[in-house]
Design an enzyme around this catalytic site. Structure first.
Site, mmCIF file in Angstrom:
data_model
loop_
_atom_site.group_PDB
_atom_site.id
_atom_site.type_symbol
_atom_site.label_atom_id
_atom_site.label_comp_id
_atom_site.label_asym_id
_atom_site.label_seq_id
_atom_site.Cartn_x
_atom_site.Cartn_y
_atom_site.Cartn_z
ATOM 1 N N CYS A 1 4.738 -0.277 2.850
ATOM 2 C CA CYS A 1 5.181 -1.635 3.164
ATOM 3 C C CYS A 1 6.474 -1.661 3.970
ATOM 4 O O CYS A 1 6.619 -2.471 4.891
ATOM 5 C CB CYS A 1 5.320 -2.466 1.886
ATOM 6 S SG CYS A 1 6.476 -1.803 0.665
ATOM 7 N N ASP B 1 0.808 -1.222 0.000
ATOM 8 C CA ASP B 1 0.000 0.000 0.000
ATOM 9 C C ASP B 1 0.841 1.272 0.000
ATOM 10 O O ASP B 1 0.335 2.356 0.262
ATOM 11 C CB ASP B 1 -0.931 0.006 1.214
ATOM 12 C CG ASP B 1 -0.172 -0.065 2.533
ATOM 13 O OD1 ASP B 1 1.077 -0.155 2.500
ATOM 14 O OD2 ASP B 1 -0.824 -0.033 3.597
ATOM 15 N N HIS C 1 8.955 -4.386 -3.398
ATOM 16 C CA HIS C 1 8.081 -4.517 -2.224
ATOM 17 C C HIS C 1 8.893 -5.050 -1.052
ATOM 18 O O HIS C 1 9.845 -5.818 -1.229
ATOM 19 C CB HIS C 1 6.934 -5.479 -2.547
ATOM 20 C CG HIS C 1 6.025 -5.755 -1.403
ATOM 21 N ND1 HIS C 1 5.251 -4.781 -0.828
ATOM 22 C CD2 HIS C 1 5.773 -6.904 -0.713
ATOM 23 C CE1 HIS C 1 4.550 -5.316 0.159
ATOM 24 N NE2 HIS C 1 4.857 -6.592 0.247
#
Length: 290
Positions: free
Chosen positions: A153, A150, A269
């Site tokens: 992270c 989002d 990520h």
């Protein structure tokens, strides 16, 4: 003004804020993928197109619930908001930027028709990355813990491993505060993603503002600041590179993050880790690692 009109204005203001946050997130995504990695850039551009379409559709549905055409109200409130934020808005993009944006749009349209073979290759890369990370973590008796993608992270992965309670907002604020206070230690490492020019002090301070106010993605420089803020080493595990340790001068048990290239549709990520649960052991949550 009626209650319905007040609620409509609140919704429109939220939409305006969400659009600005999405644009900031998109710029971070574009900067996070190397130009020469065509496969990942195509995937990233497709993700951006999907995010924009999803937000547009959701906003439209929310406005339609008011039972009337809200276009005039939207225009009025948006104009007021733009006037209020004029001093804080970045300068209009130059013509070269507009050309790049047009090319990016064309590439997004092309990406929507990405061959199935490329999608299969992306899935294969994802599986390979997860297997390598699992082997590295397994040697430490750890396993990966999924964190939402989002924009927060990195901060969420750190928050997940702290024994004390702290909000994402607090971690972002403390990161930006430390970087501002030590601007000379960080400024030389910041350059414009496209042109490659070094940041001015004003550019850097705006970047720090984004850390606090937007869902901007963090990287090694933010981790450096956080290691000082928490006085804790932070190690970053990657599938195809040696583990990076930031803040080695501190003696506390390190916080361990997993840095992934393919596990998230948006690009890079961060995930957290947790101790491997032993079958048959008494239940309960695994202890945090701080």
């Amino acid at each position: 003004m009626s209650d319905t009109e007040q609620e409509l204005q609140r919704v429109i203001r939220r939409h305006y804020r969400e659009k600005r946050e999405l644009q900031a997130h998109i710029q971070t995504l574009k900067a996070s993928v190397p130009k020469n990695d065509k496969g990942r850039r195509k995937q990233m551009l497709a993700d951006i197109s999907r995010l924009e379409a999803e937000m547009e559709q959701r906003h439209k549905q929310e406005l339609e619930k008011f039972g009337e055409n809200p276009d005039s109200s939207v225009d009025s409130v948006t104009a007021d908001l733009e006037k209020m934020n004029l001093e804080n808005m970045p300068p209009r993009p130059p013509k070269a930027q507009k050309r790049r944006d047009r090319r990016a749009h064309q590439e997004r349209r092309h990406q929507e028709r990405m061959p199935a073979a490329q999608a299969e290759q992306l899935a294969a890369n994802r599986r390979e990355e997860e297997e390598k990370v699992a082997a590295i973590l397994g040697a430490k008796n750890l396993e990966m813990k999924t964190i939402p993608a989002d924009g927060h992270c990195m901060y969420r992965a750190i928050q997940d491993q702290l024994v004390f309670s702290v909000t994402i907002e607090s971690l972002r604020y403390r990161t930006a505060y430390y970087m501002r206070k030590h601007i000379d230690d960080f400024l030389p490492f910041f350059t414009e993603p496209e042109a490659g020019n070094f940041y001015t002090r004003e550019d850097f301070l705006r970047y720090c503002d984004d850390i606090v106010h937007n869902a901007s993605w963090g990287g090694q420089l933010e981790l450096r600041a956080l290691s000082h803020v928490l006085q804790t080493p932070i190690e970053v595990v990657q599938a195809n590179s040696p583990t990076i340790v930031i803040g080695e001068e501190y003696t506390r048990k390190p916080v361990t993050l997993v840095y992934l290239h393919y596990a998230c549709d948006f690009g890079e990520h961060y995930n957290s880790v947790k101790p491997i649960e032993v079958a048959g052991a008494f239940g309960g949550m695994a202890p945090r690692l701080f």
